[in-house]
Design an enzyme around this catalytic site. Structure first.
Site, PDB file in Angstrom:
ATOM      1  N   ASP A  87       0.841  -1.196   0.000  1.00 13.87           N
ATOM      2  CA  ASP A  87       0.000   0.000   0.000  1.00 13.87           C
ATOM      3  C   ASP A  87       0.878   1.249   0.000  1.00 13.87           C
ATOM      4  O   ASP A  87       2.029   1.216   0.442  1.00 13.87           O
ATOM      5  CB  ASP A  87      -0.901   0.018   1.235  1.00 13.87           C
ATOM      6  N   THR A  88       0.315   2.350  -0.445  1.00 14.14           N
ATOM      7  CA  THR A  88       1.076   3.603  -0.541  1.00 14.14           C
ATOM      8  C   THR A  88       1.768   3.958   0.766  1.00 14.14           C
ATOM      9  O   THR A  88       2.948   4.332   0.774  1.00 14.14           O
ATOM     10  CB  THR A  88       0.147   4.749  -0.964  1.00 14.14           C
TER      11      THR A  88
END
Length: 323
Positions: free
Chosen positions: A144-145
């Site tokens: 995930d970012t």
């Protein structure tokens, strides 16, 4: 059977060499070396080639002992929507087949509508273009970012396939280090709860009976406290790879990740989910030797620890990679 990579020159396709140690159909030989039917179709119609003793052959060819087989994989086109860019990559390891990276928090892995550029994939694509690697970007793992840590990139569709097979067989091992709210007991537990999409959301996932099977091992290293709350340092091993798996399983457990506002925590003390991919281990797709990679906790997680007081420690060894 001997097997090796041929050193790739600039703007030339990826190749593998083999030596037959017994007779048999070429098709069966290639299947034993994990070359899929999809790859064989691409070789046939998109510019690849299979040579036996220097001569082109089809998969019905009957091999003899000591035959020399060369598989030349077709060049790959850059994926639609992926713009090559120059950018900084933290490279932990690289060879003809693999690129192992250490991703910072705040950087997306692949482009999206909200982040079409500046992603890890954009930078890897730019690197491939500069170095004449005729491949698109194959993200074997993603983060995930706002999750930091190790990401594995394959330099060829075949290598991606081989590593994906390892994941399906639980041979590709990923371990994460995280901070979870509250005091988790016991010191080790396994969460096996199915995960599916939350109704009305395109992002959020939840534990639900009709979801996909998901399994996460949780090992507690220590308990800490600060001016805001108590939290547990945990190591997590994934046996499946569902979207937001760790975040959803920890929420279900009642101990969401510190800073994970999407799954029930607040960001008063930490501005992102406190999650880091700290260790990855797998069999090299060509040599089959087991490889191990580690990444120390990023500075923001280490700073959070320095501002906290340890309450109970389970295993000093599990904290050895914290600077």
């Amino acid at each position: 059977m001997n097997e090796k990579m041929m050193k790739r020159k600039i703007n030339t396709p990826f190749q593998l060499q083999f030596v037959a140690k017994k007779s048999g159909l070429l098709r069966e030989f290639l299947a034993q070396h994990e070359i899929s039917k999809t790859t064989l179709t691409a070789i046939k119609y998109r510019g690849g080639e299979i040579l036996v003793n220097g001569q082109p052959q089809n998969v019905r060819y009957k091999l003899q002992i000591d035959d020399q087989i060369t598989v030349s994989f077709p060049p790959e086109q850059i994926s639609d929507g992926l713009t090559p860019q120059d950018g900084v990559l933290s490279i932990l390891y690289e060879d003809e087949t693999l690129l192992i990276l250490d991703k910072p928090a705040g950087q997306s892995t692949i482009p999206s509508r909200n982040h079409p550029t500046g992603t890890l994939a954009n930078f890897v694509c730019g690197k491939f273009l500069r170095e004449g690697i005729l491949s698109t970007v194959h993200m074997v793992t993603r983060l995930d970012t706002d999750t930091s840590g190790i990401i594995c990139v394959a330099k060829n569709r075949h290598i991606h396939h081989v590593l994906s097979q390892q994941m399906a067989q639980d041979l590709f091992q990923r371990q994460y280090t995280a901070f979870a709210e509250g005091i988790i007991t016991p010191s080790f537990l396994t969460i096996e709860q199915p995960i599916g999409r939350k109704e009305g959301s395109i992002i959020e996932r939840i534990v639900r009976e009709d979801g996909q099977y998901s399994k996460t091992d949780v090992s507690v290293s220590a308990h800490y406290r600060n001016e805001a709350n108590h939290f547990s340092i945990i190591d997590l091993t994934l046996h499946t790879g569902r979207t937001h798996q760790i975040r959803v399983h920890l929420q279900w457990l009642g101990h969401p990740l510190v800073g994970d506002d999407l799954y029930g925590a607040d960001q008063e003390m930490f501005p992102r989910q406190a999650l880091h991919c700290s260790r990855v281990s797998f069999l090299h797709p060509i040599t089959k030797e087991r490889m191990h990679f580690t990444s120390s906790l990023p500075e923001d997680m280490q700073y959070y620890l320095r501002q906290s007081q340890q309450v109970c420690e389970y295993s000093k060894q599990q904290l050895s990679y914290i600077k």
